[in-house]
Design an enzyme around this catalytic site. Structure first.
Site, short mmCIF file in Angstrom:
data_model
loop_
_atom_site.label_atom_id
_atom_site.label_comp_id
_atom_site.label_asym_id
_atom_site.label_seq_id
_atom_site.Cartn_x
_atom_site.Cartn_y
_atom_site.Cartn_z
N HIS A 252 12.75 16.31 25.80
CA HIS A 252 12.95 15.04 25.10
C HIS A 252 12.29 13.81 25.74
O HIS A 252 11.41 13.18 25.16
CB HIS A 252 14.44 14.74 24.99
CG HIS A 252 15.27 15.82 24.38
ND1 HIS A 252 15.22 16.14 23.05
CD2 HIS A 252 16.18 16.66 24.94
CE1 HIS A 252 16.07 17.12 22.80
NE2 HIS A 252 16.67 17.46 23.93
C1 BDR Z 1 18.75 12.89 25.27
O1 BDR Z 1 20.07 13.07 25.76
C2 BDR Z 1 20.04 13.41 27.12
O2 BDR Z 1 20.90 14.48 27.37
C3 BDR Z 1 18.60 13.71 27.47
O3 BDR Z 1 18.33 13.28 28.80
C4 BDR Z 1 17.82 12.90 26.47
O4 BDR Z 1 17.62 11.58 26.93
C5 BDR Z 1 18.44 13.94 24.23
O5 BDR Z 1 19.35 13.81 23.18
#
Ligand code: BDR
Ligand code: CA
Length: 323
Positions: A252
């Site tokens: 992500h």
């Molecule tokens: C986001 O949520 C967090 O767990 C990850 O680091 C990322 O920023 C993804 O939904």
């Protein structure tokens, strides 16, 4: 306010607000490997994936692993604006990092609160000069905006990993973690800041997935950073693949770094986006008006697609430069 379009050659004066987090650490290593394009002024940390003390330690570890101990790390908000704190240790492990051992880094935290740092720095900055990358809940910026709304003058653009529309959510059926962890902050940033915003939601991050070959290339670099990124992904990806029945795992937050370096890898549309901050099934949902049904002024460049191989090539090329 129309964004000054960034290009594949833009040099950003950058602050990264983050809650490391496995994918945050990869995003940070990636960004710290590009000093000629990303002039990182500081990292600011926020509670999110794990509590603040751990996200702050992990951010300092990322600086150590990247060989960039001179980058200051300011600790910020310990809890969301209004809602009960939530964490994601089930995904990121109780230390906030999967697949690698953590230790107390040599570099200390910078003195002072991240929100004060943001206010002071953005006030002193030339007009529209600072890009703020946001990889966690948006609490720090929301607090800074409340305290000093004039700081928007210093901002060039916000680039956020946040939200979900076509993909559905990852923490509820409709909400993405960073927004769900502090919807009131996300609302303040989206609706009140007036700063040009680009969002990389799950719609795009779930299209840019690891594969055995992509992780093997990172490991094959032979440096410490390549091994760290590969170890993190080997531990992080399988649980995502299983949960979503996907052929690979997402990275992500690292899509934010890739967007800053090479926006031409991505496709999106300027649309109107609001956040549902009312208690209930929609809590934390980003309501994204992709078809313009509401005829409201667009406030977000909402990214829906990206060149996955281009992303992994860029990531690998940059991780190769690190110790
Ligand atoms: C986001 O949520 C967090 O767990 C990850 O680091 C990322 O920023 C993804 O939904
Ligand atoms: Ca994050």
């Amino acid at each position: 306010m129309q964004p000054t379009p960034s290009t594949d050659a833009t040099v950003h004066t950058l602050i990264i607000d983050t809650d490391p987090g496995a994918d945050d650490v990869i995003a940070l290593l990636f960004a710290m490997a590009a000093p000629e394009r990303l002039r990182i002024e500081a990292l600011t940390t926020v509670a999110g994936n794990v509590p603040l003390a751990k996200t702050s330690r992990n951010a300092r570890l990322a600086c150590e692993w990247a060989g960039r101990p001179e980058i200051p790390v300011y600790a910020g908000a310990e809890r969301p604006l209004r809602r009960t704190p939530i964490y994601a240790a089930n995904i990121h492990g109780k230390e906030g990092l999967t697949g690698v051992d953590v230790h107390e880094p040599a570099g200390p935290l910078a003195d002072g609160h991240a929100v004060d740092y943001l206010v002071r720095t953005l006030r002193a900055a030339p007009e529209k000069s600072v890009t703020l990358a946001m990889l966690g809940p948006q609490t720090n910026l929301a607090l800074a905006l409340e305290q000093a709304p004039d700081i928007v003058r210093g901002l060039r653009e916000l680039v956020l990993m946040a939200g979900a529309h076509f993909n559905g959510g990852n923490i509820t059926p409709v909400a993405e973690f960073n927004v769900f962890a502090d919807p009131h902050a996300a609302e303040a940033v989206l609706l009140k800041s007036g700063v040009p915003i680009t969002m990389l939601p799950l719609d795009v991050t779930h299209k840019i997935l690891t594969s055995d070959e992509r992780v093997a290339r990172l490991r094959g670099l032979g440096n410490r950073a390549g091994a760290i990124v590969a170890d993190i992904l080997d531990a992080y990806a399988p649980q995502e693949m299983k949960h979503y029945d996907m052929p690979g795992g997402p990275v992500h937050d690292a899509t934010v770094t890739a967007y800053l370096l090479q926006p031409s890898l991505f496709k999106g549309r300027r649309i109107h986006v609001e956040v549902d901050s009312r208690e209930g099934m929609g809590f934390g949902q980003t309501v994204a008006d992709w078809y313009g049904s509401l005829h409201r002024t667009p406030n977000v460049n909402w990214i829906v697609d990206g060149d996955a191989q281009g992303f992994f090539d860029l990531l690998t090329e940059h991780i190769a430069r690190l110790p």
